[in-house]
Write an enzyme that holds these catalytic residues in place. Structure first.
Site, PDB file in Angstrom:
ATOM      1  N   TRP A 167       0.895  -1.155   0.000  1.00  0.00           N
ATOM      2  CA  TRP A 167       0.000   0.000   0.000  1.00  0.00           C
ATOM      3  C   TRP A 167       0.932   1.203   0.000  1.00  0.00           C
ATOM      4  O   TRP A 167       1.589   1.484   0.993  1.00  0.00           O
ATOM      5  CB  TRP A 167      -0.869  -0.051   1.260  1.00  0.00           C
ATOM      6  CG  TRP A 167      -1.995   0.915   1.291  1.00  0.00           C
ATOM      7  CD1 TRP A 167      -3.239   0.744   0.754  1.00  0.00           C
ATOM      8  CD2 TRP A 167      -2.029   2.196   1.945  1.00  0.00           C
ATOM      9  NE1 TRP A 167      -4.033   1.840   1.019  1.00  0.00           N
ATOM     10  CE2 TRP A 167      -3.318   2.744   1.737  1.00  0.00           C
ATOM     11  CE3 TRP A 167      -1.101   2.935   2.669  1.00  0.00           C
ATOM     12  CZ2 TRP A 167      -3.688   3.983   2.234  1.00  0.00           C
ATOM     13  CZ3 TRP A 167      -1.472   4.178   3.170  1.00  0.00           C
ATOM     14  CH2 TRP A 167      -2.757   4.690   2.946  1.00  0.00           C
ATOM     15  N   GLU A 208     -17.454   5.411   1.991  1.00  0.00           N
ATOM     16  CA  GLU A 208     -16.229   4.613   1.832  1.00  0.00           C
ATOM     17  C   GLU A 208     -16.397   3.423   0.894  1.00  0.00           C
ATOM     18  O   GLU A 208     -15.440   3.041   0.229  1.00  0.00           O
ATOM     19  CB  GLU A 208     -15.624   4.192   3.184  1.00  0.00           C
ATOM     20  CG  GLU A 208     -16.336   3.109   3.925  1.00  0.00           C
ATOM     21  CD  GLU A 208     -15.612   2.708   5.203  1.00  0.00           C
ATOM     22  OE1 GLU A 208     -14.374   2.760   5.250  1.00  0.00           O
ATOM     23  OE2 GLU A 208     -16.297   2.305   6.158  1.00  0.00           O
ATOM     24  N   LYS A 222     -20.021   4.969   6.126  1.00  0.00           N
ATOM     25  CA  LYS A 222     -20.149   3.666   5.446  1.00  0.00           C
ATOM     26  C   LYS A 222     -20.486   3.870   3.977  1.00  0.00           C
ATOM     27  O   LYS A 222     -19.900   3.244   3.103  1.00  0.00           O
ATOM     28  CB  LYS A 222     -21.260   2.811   6.078  1.00  0.00           C
ATOM     29  CG  LYS A 222     -20.958   2.121   7.359  1.00  0.00           C
ATOM     30  CD  LYS A 222     -20.031   0.939   7.280  1.00  0.00           C
ATOM     31  CE  LYS A 222     -18.605   1.373   7.481  1.00  0.00           C
ATOM     32  NZ  LYS A 222     -18.101   1.438   8.815  1.00  0.00           N
ATOM     33  N   ASN A 282       6.701  -3.745   5.913  1.00  0.00           N
ATOM     34  CA  ASN A 282       5.496  -2.961   6.210  1.00  0.00           C
ATOM     35  C   ASN A 282       5.911  -1.905   7.229  1.00  0.00           C
ATOM     36  O   ASN A 282       6.457  -2.244   8.272  1.00  0.00           O
ATOM     37  CB  ASN A 282       4.412  -3.890   6.787  1.00  0.00           C
ATOM     38  CG  ASN A 282       3.219  -3.113   7.329  1.00  0.00           C
ATOM     39  OD1 ASN A 282       3.005  -1.949   6.970  1.00  0.00           O
ATOM     40  ND2 ASN A 282       2.449  -3.757   8.190  1.00  0.00           N
ATOM     41  N   GLY A 283       5.652  -0.631   6.925  1.00  0.00           N
ATOM     42  CA  GLY A 283       6.021   0.438   7.850  1.00  0.00           C
ATOM     43  C   GLY A 283       6.696   1.566   7.098  1.00  0.00           C
ATOM     44  O   GLY A 283       6.605   1.639   5.859  1.00  0.00           O
TER      45      GLY A 283
HETATM   46  C1  AGP Z   1     -14.135   1.916   8.983  1.00  0.00           C
HETATM   47  O1  AGP Z   1     -15.131   1.444   8.139  1.00  0.00           O
HETATM   48  C2  AGP Z   1     -12.965   2.442   8.359  1.00  0.00           C
HETATM   49  N1  AGP Z   1     -12.442   1.665   7.323  1.00  0.00           N
HETATM   50  C3  AGP Z   1     -11.964   3.187   9.218  1.00  0.00           C
HETATM   51  O2  AGP Z   1     -12.547   4.424   9.453  1.00  0.00           O
HETATM   52  C4  AGP Z   1     -11.510   2.582  10.569  1.00  0.00           C
HETATM   53  O3  AGP Z   1     -12.572   2.561  11.465  1.00  0.00           O
HETATM   54  C5  AGP Z   1     -10.339   3.418  11.125  1.00  0.00           C
HETATM   55  O4  AGP Z   1      -9.265   3.340  10.245  1.00  0.00           O
HETATM   56  C6  AGP Z   1      -9.922   2.984  12.509  1.00  0.00           C
HETATM   57  O5  AGP Z   1      -9.479   1.666  12.518  1.00  0.00           O
HETATM   58  P1  AGP Z   1      -9.274   0.866  13.871  1.00  0.00           P
HETATM   59  O6  AGP Z   1     -10.620   0.660  14.484  1.00  0.00           O
HETATM   60  O7  AGP Z   1      -8.611  -0.409  13.469  1.00  0.00           O
HETATM   61  O8  AGP Z   1      -8.401   1.693  14.761  1.00  0.00           O
END
Ligand code: AGP
Length: 609
Positions: free
Chosen positions: A74, A489, A486, A98-99
């Site tokens: 990514w 996204e 929701k 990763n990082g």
């Molecule tokens: C949720 O549908 C998202 N994809 C995103 O906002 C997610 O909630 C956010 O990145 C936080 O992730 P976490 O709960 O793993 O910390």
């Protein structure tokens, strides 16, 4: 975020790696690659795009090696391209990472000065060059890795191969998740549990600063000084099936339908019906510890932040303690005022979200007591917090959080109940009434799921819409935010969530006959205000999709479409309201043909800032 896999054993290495990468697809990626030994040499295949492309690329290749590493990337440093895809090989060393390596520019300059030539724009390439440089200067593979780890700054989970040693894979971790799977004569590394489940459920979670050497003889783990350490393996009780689609078209749909079960699993063991209370063993929520607490901060990102907002209503309502809900990326940099009298709860499904993690660490540094609420066992957040409460949602693969959000709401409800009872703001009878209402929730959620066909029809009717407005008040307002998140996204339709009272301060200007407004109006103390908001939308010819209580007599007459919500305690209405909103987003996205489980540009676990 990037996903890593690695394998040492006697199966067909490339197949194990590809299978593992597929099980990490949900994390989000733009390119992928593998490195496998073949006739004593490391062969690399990598490209930009989906795993299918990589699969086609390696079709028919007869790699004979028993060791390999794989990666889904990514992009952070350098655009998505074949050259930037991992693994990165320099000299005889191949690396997946990763990082983020923060000091990669100065290291790159240093290495260029040594005559090293770089072929990618990534920060990762410096790692393979550094290790190779140390080996060329006479160090062993193991020492070269250790010396490299001393030189790099930032976060990493690494899988490393060296052409001079066909038997060993080295893995290392700092601030990016990495878990080792222990099979019989075969060993694995992965960024998350799902790739390991078809082979083993015995795992070792690596800690920051540790590195491990995997060979067919076993696994040895070392601390940052190179001293061997003995790690206790843990057994994971997830079954491989739990991380598969089980006949549903998408993981997200499966996960929405799993929610009643997830709620049952999340309340089991925490309830004391006779005491009208919740029990959290090992967490000091007794009156002596709570007397010290003057303030509670709830920290999270994205959907988990919406759970935090609901938590604020629950805790202030049941416990009369001031609560602040803040976004991780804001909190960590705003010089927050807190100390020993602050209880900081960090909420995260993955437990690896960089901003949430950093915010919690900042809070801890300033003396706050920390409590993590997360779904991923042994995640960084869980390990760093003073206390942990796990949500028992099981693996969530769809990028959009669904069941983990619902279980966060349940845990926050139980926590508020516990604190409220302990501080005497909730009586025994009130506690019992709340528990009684909670116990009915899984069944009421099943009822909501049975209405999925109605939601599908609504999705078809409004498929034309380019914008949606979601409104709610009080404890339902965060659910308006969540419904809008929701939708945007996964279906890429623009949607805004608003507290309904704010509508006339701006968003009302958007309303016309094209504009669907999703109104969350279950019966509570602000119900009449919501009725007025519906009038305001209708007066401007907006379309109202109302989610109102089953017994509703007023909104039902005015709404264009209505989804009825079973009667419940107002503090539990968010759970029931969430389900049709998740389904609406899902069906809109599916009808539009988007990639529901892996929406563009998103990652499941956001391990970078
Ligand atoms: C949720 O549908 C998202 N994809 C995103 O906002 C997610 O909630 C956010 O990145 C936080 O992730 P976490 O709960 O793993 O910390």
């Amino acid at each position: 975020m990037c996903g890593i896999v690695g394998y040492v054993g006697s199966r067909k290495t490339a197949d194990v790696l590809m299978d593992g990468l597929k099980r990490l697809e949900y994390r989000g990626y733009d390119s992928s690659g593998i490195a496998v030994f073949h006739r004593g040499k490391i062969e690399i295949r990598r490209n930009e795009g989906k795993l299918k492309k990589l699969e086609d690329l390696i079709k028919g290749e007869g790699f004979d090696g028993k060791i390999g590493i794989g990666h889904t990337r990514w992009a952070t440093h350098g655009r998505p391209s074949d050259e930037n895809a991992h693994p990165h090989k320099a000299g005889r060393v191949a690396v997946v990472h990763n990082g983020i390596i923060e000091n990669y520019l100065s290291l790159k300059e240093f290495l260029k000065g040594k005559g090293r030539h770089f072929t990618s724009e990534t920060d990762t390439e410096v790692i393979s060059h550094l290790i190779d440089e140390f080996i060329e200067a006479g160090s062993s593979f193991q020492d070269a890795v250790r010396m490299t780890l001393d030189k790099i700054r930032g976060s990493y989970a690494l899988g490393i191969l060296f052409e001079g040693d066909e038997k060993r894979l080295i893995a290392a971790r700092k601030e990016s998740p990495l878990v080792i799977g222990l099979g019989k004569g075969e060993y694995f590394i992965a960024s998350d549990i799902p790739p390991l489940l078809p082979y083993t459920r015995d795992v070792i979670f690596m800690e920051d600063g540790e590195f491990a050497i995997l060979s067919q003889e076993g696994v040895k783990v070392y601390d940052r000084k190179g001293e061997e350490i003995l790690k206790e393996p843990k057994r994971i009780n997830w079954t491989p099936l739990m991380a598969e689609k089980g006949g549903y078209k998408h993981f997200m749909l499966k996960e929405i339908f799993e929610q009643p079960r997830a709620v049952i699993d999340s309340i089991r063991g925490y309830l004391s019906e006779e005491m009208g209370d919740a029990i959290f063993e090992g967490i000091h929520l007794d009156s002596t510890s709570l007397k010290e607490i003057r303030r509670i901060c709830l920290i999270a990102c994205g959907t988990s932040f919406h759970a935090a907002l609901v938590g604020k209503f629950l805790i202030e309502g049941f416990c009369r303690i001031p609560v602040e809900a803040d976004i991780g990326s804001e909190f960590r940099y705003r010089n927050p005022i807190l100390g020993k009298d602050t209880l900081l709860m960090a909420i995260s499904q993955s437990g690896e979200t960089a901003d949430t993690l950093a915010a919690m660490r900042e809070g801890k540094r300033r003396g706050a007591v920390t409590l993590a609420i997360c779904n991923a066992v042994e995640s960084s957040l869980a390990r760093d917090a003073d206390h942990v409460i796990y949500t028992h949602a099981g693996p969530e693969i769809g990028v959009a959080s669904t069941k983990t959000f619902i279980t966060q709401l349940v845990v926050l409800f139980l926590l508020a109940l516990r604190i409220g009872r302990e501080l005497g703001h909730l009586s025994l009878d009130e506690g019992k009434a709340l528990i009684e209402a909670l116990i009915k929730i899984p069944h009421q959620m099943e009822e909501m799921l049975k209405a999925s066909k109605e939601v599908l029809e609504i999705a078809k009717k409004y498929l034309y819409a380019r914008d949606f407005l979601y409104i709610g008040r009080g404890i339902n307002y965060p659910i308006a935010l969540e419904g809008a998140l929701k939708l945007k996204e996964i279906s890429y339709v623009h949607a805004e969530g608003y507290p309904a009272g704010e509508m006339k301060h701006g968003p009302i200007a958007l309303i016309d006959r094209e504009m669907p407004v999703v109104v969350l109006a279950t019966r509570n103390e602000v119900y009449n205000k919501m009725v007025s908001n519906v009038e305001e939308v209708k007066a401007r010819e907006g379309r109202v999709i109302a989610l109102a209580s089953r017994s509703d007599q007023e909104i039902v007459k005015k709404a264009d479409d209505m989804i009825s919500i079973p009667e419940t305690h107002p503090s539990l209405a968010p759970i029931l309201l969430t389900i049709p909103l998740q389904l609406l987003a899902y069906y809109m996205a599916d009808l539009k043909g988007t990639d529901v489980d892996q929406p563009r540009n998103l990652a499941k676990s956001v391990t970078v800032e």
